[in-house]
Design a protein around this motif. Sequence first.
Motif, PDB file in Angstrom:
ATOM      1  N   THR A 192       0.717  -1.303  -0.038  1.00 53.89           N
ATOM      2  CA  THR A 192       0.066   0.128   0.064  1.00 53.89           C
ATOM      3  C   THR A 192       0.695   1.233   0.032  1.00 53.89           C
ATOM      4  O   THR A 192       0.605   2.017  -0.849  1.00 53.89           O
ATOM      5  CB  THR A 192      -1.049   0.152   1.197  1.00 53.89           C
ATOM      6  N   THR A 193       1.967   1.292   0.809  1.00 54.84           N
ATOM      7  CA  THR A 193       2.870   2.350   0.872  1.00 54.84           C
ATOM      8  C   THR A 193       3.465   2.819  -0.360  1.00 54.84           C
ATOM      9  O   THR A 193       3.683   3.773  -0.903  1.00 54.84           O
ATOM     10  CB  THR A 193       3.860   2.356   2.172  1.00 54.84           C
ATOM     11  N   GLY A 194       3.885   1.368  -0.871  1.00 53.39           N
ATOM     12  CA  GLY A 194       4.840   1.633  -2.196  1.00 53.39           C
ATOM     13  C   GLY A 194       3.969   2.065  -3.295  1.00 53.39           C
ATOM     14  O   GLY A 194       4.439   3.053  -4.118  1.00 53.39           O
ATOM     15  N   PHE A 195       2.734   1.477  -3.566  1.00 55.35           N
ATOM     16  CA  PHE A 195       2.149   2.094  -4.661  1.00 55.35           C
ATOM     17  C   PHE A 195       1.498   3.234  -4.489  1.00 55.35           C
ATOM     18  O   PHE A 195       1.085   4.107  -5.226  1.00 55.35           O
ATOM     19  CB  PHE A 195       1.092   0.782  -5.153  1.00 55.35           C
ATOM     20  N   GLY A 196       1.122   3.628  -3.155  1.00 54.04           N
ATOM     21  CA  GLY A 196       0.457   5.054  -3.080  1.00 54.04           C
ATOM     22  C   GLY A 196       1.499   6.198  -3.159  1.00 54.04           C
ATOM     23  O   GLY A 196       1.170   7.133  -3.911  1.00 54.04           O
ATOM     24  N   ALA A 197       2.793   5.770  -2.949  1.00 53.40           N
ATOM     25  CA  ALA A 197       3.899   6.615  -3.462  1.00 53.40           C
ATOM     26  C   ALA A 197       4.144   6.901  -4.725  1.00 53.40           C
ATOM     27  O   ALA A 197       4.238   7.964  -5.236  1.00 53.40           O
ATOM     28  CB  ALA A 197       5.286   6.385  -2.569  1.00 53.40           C
ATOM     29  N   LEU A 198       4.141   5.567  -5.478  1.00 55.02           N
ATOM     30  CA  LEU A 198       4.151   5.706  -7.002  1.00 55.02           C
ATOM     31  C   LEU A 198       2.979   6.668  -7.385  1.00 55.02           C
ATOM     32  O   LEU A 198       3.431   7.205  -8.427  1.00 55.02           O
ATOM     33  CB  LEU A 198       4.224   4.206  -7.443  1.00 55.02           C
ATOM     34  N   PHE A 199       1.870   6.410  -7.088  1.00 56.29           N
ATOM     35  CA  PHE A 199       0.709   7.099  -7.455  1.00 56.29           C
ATOM     36  C   PHE A 199       0.839   8.588  -7.284  1.00 56.29           C
ATOM     37  O   PHE A 199       0.579   9.421  -8.451  1.00 56.29           O
ATOM     38  CB  PHE A 199      -0.608   6.603  -6.629  1.00 56.29           C
ATOM     39  N   MET A 200       1.354   9.118  -6.271  1.00 57.92           N
ATOM     40  CA  MET A 200       1.660  10.491  -6.250  1.00 57.92           C
ATOM     41  C   MET A 200       2.768  11.165  -7.138  1.00 57.92           C
ATOM     42  O   MET A 200       2.709  12.134  -7.515  1.00 57.92           O
ATOM     43  CB  MET A 200       1.851  10.867  -4.561  1.00 57.92           C
ATOM     44  N   VAL A 201       3.875  10.025  -6.901  1.00 54.63           N
ATOM     45  CA  VAL A 201       5.083  10.516  -7.807  1.00 54.63           C
ATOM     46  C   VAL A 201       4.737  10.657  -9.482  1.00 54.63           C
ATOM     47  O   VAL A 201       4.902  11.646 -10.037  1.00 54.63           O
ATOM     48  CB  VAL A 201       6.094   9.369  -7.488  1.00 54.63           C
ATOM     49  N   SER A 202       3.957   9.524  -9.826  1.00 52.64           N
ATOM     50  CA  SER A 202       3.630   9.685 -11.099  1.00 52.64           C
ATOM     51  C   SER A 202       2.597  10.659 -11.661  1.00 52.64           C
ATOM     52  O   SER A 202       2.705  11.297 -12.576  1.00 52.64           O
ATOM     53  CB  SER A 202       3.273   8.086 -11.730  1.00 52.64           C
ATOM     54  N   ALA A 203       1.607  10.774 -10.640  1.00 57.32           N
ATOM     55  CA  ALA A 203       0.821  11.899 -10.785  1.00 57.32           C
ATOM     56  C   ALA A 203       1.303  13.262 -11.071  1.00 57.32           C
ATOM     57  O   ALA A 203       0.961  14.137 -11.656  1.00 57.32           O
ATOM     58  CB  ALA A 203      -0.321  12.129  -9.728  1.00 57.32           C
ATOM     59  N   LYS A 204       2.565  13.543  -9.958  1.00 61.20           N
ATOM     60  CA  LYS A 204       3.145  14.893 -10.186  1.00 61.20           C
ATOM     61  C   LYS A 204       3.918  15.023 -11.560  1.00 61.20           C
ATOM     62  O   LYS A 204       3.771  15.950 -12.154  1.00 61.20           O
ATOM     63  CB  LYS A 204       4.353  14.803  -8.980  1.00 61.20           C
ATOM     64  N   TRP A 235      -0.091   6.345 -13.258  1.00 58.84           N
ATOM     65  CA  TRP A 235      -0.719   6.652 -11.753  1.00 58.84           C
ATOM     66  C   TRP A 235      -2.132   6.047 -11.626  1.00 58.84           C
ATOM     67  O   TRP A 235      -2.552   5.721 -10.771  1.00 58.84           O
ATOM     68  CB  TRP A 235      -0.899   8.349 -11.802  1.00 58.84           C
ATOM     69  N   GLN A 236      -2.756   5.616 -12.875  1.00 58.82           N
ATOM     70  CA  GLN A 236      -4.022   4.826 -12.483  1.00 58.82           C
ATOM     71  C   GLN A 236      -3.757   3.465 -12.342  1.00 58.82           C
ATOM     72  O   GLN A 236      -4.388   2.954 -11.402  1.00 58.82           O
ATOM     73  CB  GLN A 236      -4.734   4.960 -13.883  1.00 58.82           C
ATOM     74  N   LEU A 237      -2.873   2.955 -12.657  1.00 59.69           N
ATOM     75  CA  LEU A 237      -2.132   1.729 -12.079  1.00 59.69           C
ATOM     76  C   LEU A 237      -2.008   1.455 -10.750  1.00 59.69           C
ATOM     77  O   LEU A 237      -2.466   0.610  -9.734  1.00 59.69           O
ATOM     78  CB  LEU A 237      -1.217   0.938 -13.083  1.00 59.69           C
ATOM     79  N   ALA A 238      -1.133   2.529 -10.401  1.00 59.28           N
ATOM     80  CA  ALA A 238      -0.615   2.451  -8.837  1.00 59.28           C
ATOM     81  C   ALA A 238      -1.629   2.856  -7.846  1.00 59.28           C
ATOM     82  O   ALA A 238      -1.642   2.133  -6.867  1.00 59.28           O
ATOM     83  CB  ALA A 238       0.307   3.629  -8.945  1.00 59.28           C
ATOM     84  N   ALA A 239      -2.580   3.630  -8.371  1.00 61.00           N
ATOM     85  CA  ALA A 239      -3.875   3.952  -7.594  1.00 61.00           C
ATOM     86  C   ALA A 239      -4.548   2.509  -7.235  1.00 61.00           C
ATOM     87  O   ALA A 239      -5.094   2.189  -6.200  1.00 61.00           O
ATOM     88  CB  ALA A 239      -4.719   4.634  -8.056  1.00 61.00           C
ATOM     89  N   LEU A 244      -6.262  -1.792  -3.630  1.00 61.62           N
ATOM     90  CA  LEU A 244      -6.429  -3.361  -3.621  1.00 61.62           C
ATOM     91  C   LEU A 244      -5.567  -3.915  -2.432  1.00 61.62           C
ATOM     92  O   LEU A 244      -6.167  -4.529  -1.453  1.00 61.62           O
ATOM     93  CB  LEU A 244      -6.016  -3.925  -4.808  1.00 61.62           C
ATOM     94  N   GLY A 245      -4.556  -3.316  -2.157  1.00 58.71           N
ATOM     95  CA  GLY A 245      -3.507  -3.692  -1.182  1.00 58.71           C
ATOM     96  C   GLY A 245      -4.052  -3.408   0.134  1.00 58.71           C
ATOM     97  O   GLY A 245      -4.239  -4.155   1.000  1.00 58.71           O
ATOM     98  N   TYR A 246      -4.689  -2.176   0.259  1.00 62.20           N
ATOM     99  CA  TYR A 246      -5.398  -1.333   1.334  1.00 62.20           C
ATOM    100  C   TYR A 246      -6.581  -2.420   1.905  1.00 62.20           C
ATOM    101  O   TYR A 246      -6.807  -2.658   3.038  1.00 62.20           O
ATOM    102  CB  TYR A 246      -5.710  -0.179   1.459  1.00 62.20           C
ATOM    103  N   CYS A 247      -7.521  -2.656   0.737  1.00 61.90           N
ATOM    104  CA  CYS A 247      -8.605  -3.483   1.015  1.00 61.90           C
ATOM    105  C   CYS A 247      -8.139  -4.912   1.554  1.00 61.90           C
ATOM    106  O   CYS A 247      -8.985  -5.331   2.435  1.00 61.90           O
ATOM    107  CB  CYS A 247      -9.480  -3.364  -0.127  1.00 61.90           C
ATOM    108  N   LEU A 248      -7.298  -5.571   0.782  1.00 62.60           N
ATOM    109  CA  LEU A 248      -6.838  -6.948   1.382  1.00 62.60           C
ATOM    110  C   LEU A 248      -6.541  -7.037   2.639  1.00 62.60           C
ATOM    111  O   LEU A 248      -6.893  -7.860   3.474  1.00 62.60           O
ATOM    112  CB  LEU A 248      -6.006  -7.336   0.484  1.00 62.60           C
ATOM    113  N   TRP A 249      -5.652  -5.774   3.023  1.00 62.06           N
ATOM    114  CA  TRP A 249      -5.228  -5.685   4.395  1.00 62.06           C
ATOM    115  C   TRP A 249      -6.220  -5.585   5.476  1.00 62.06           C
ATOM    116  O   TRP A 249      -6.503  -6.147   6.547  1.00 62.06           O
ATOM    117  CB  TRP A 249      -4.296  -4.605   4.479  1.00 62.06           C
TER     118      TRP A 249
END
Length: 319
Positions: A192-204, A235-239, A244-249
């Motif tokens: 969740t943390t890794g892909f959340g970070a990738l989401f924000m980085v790629s969105a930027k 960013w869509q893939l990362a989001a 998904l990771g957060y919901c599974l957790w």
Amino acid sequence: MRETALHQQRTPPRRVSPPPAREPGPGPLLRGLVRTARPKQWVKNVLVIAAPAAAGRLFSTYAAIQLALVFTLFTACAAAVYLINDARDADADRAHPTKRHRPVAAGQVPVPVAYAVGGVLGVLAPAAAVWLTSPLVAALLIAYLGMQLAYCVSLKHVLVVDLAVVTTGFLMRAMTGGLALGIPLSRWFLITTGFGALFMVSAKRYSEAVQMEGKAGATRALLTEYTAGYLRFVWQLAAGVAVLGYCLWALEKGGDPHTGLLPWRQLSMVAFILAILRYAVFADRGTAGEPEEVVLRDRALAVIGVVWLTMYGLAVANW
């Protein structure tokens, strides 16, 4: 145009005459060093509390001291990278319309001083980590320094790798607090943390590409190698993976017995998804700049964040 922009950034910059020599006193020099250390970026290091917060290990004197130390050491490492980067790019920055005002490029901080202070911080921070925290934290700080310096020298010119390096920097911050307190890091936490970070980085990056369309190489040459469609895909893939990771957790923890009033952990999925969707609005518009600025600028996103934190805290406290 793309090849020209990349060639200009990868080849040694043309020597630009330095500004007139100054003899700054301790006050201006110190202010210049602090500015070069990018105080606005220090807020990113608050991620060191992520793992302890997830494990409910924040509220003890030992944890508070360790996390304060880790925050300080990570800030010192980041400052070392900024100082060395600005010293290395001083000539190129002097020819840039805005970067020429940076303290090193402007002559407020001499290049040798920037190198020296950056080197001292880069050595002292991991050494202090061995003594004050743990060898694992020191090893992670050394890995962070090596990766970031490699990024400054060459990796920022490599497609996809540049996104991975910046994302890994955020992930390392989130891991450090857990390592300092000996907390096992959940695979869902890391995903969740890794892909959340990738989401924000790629969105930027996507926002930069949209705003600088036609002249992207003037600010970040590698943007000319990406297409807006590709960055949108990232960013869509990362989001999606972060959600998904957060919901599974959250659902995995749903099988644990609890005495709380409501299943806060599962309910927090709603707030988390809403936060991702709200942030995606700015990404889609091409206005997702620095993550902290996006959150502070948008009141609705800030409120959703507070609601999520409240639900998460209630879940950890089993209230």
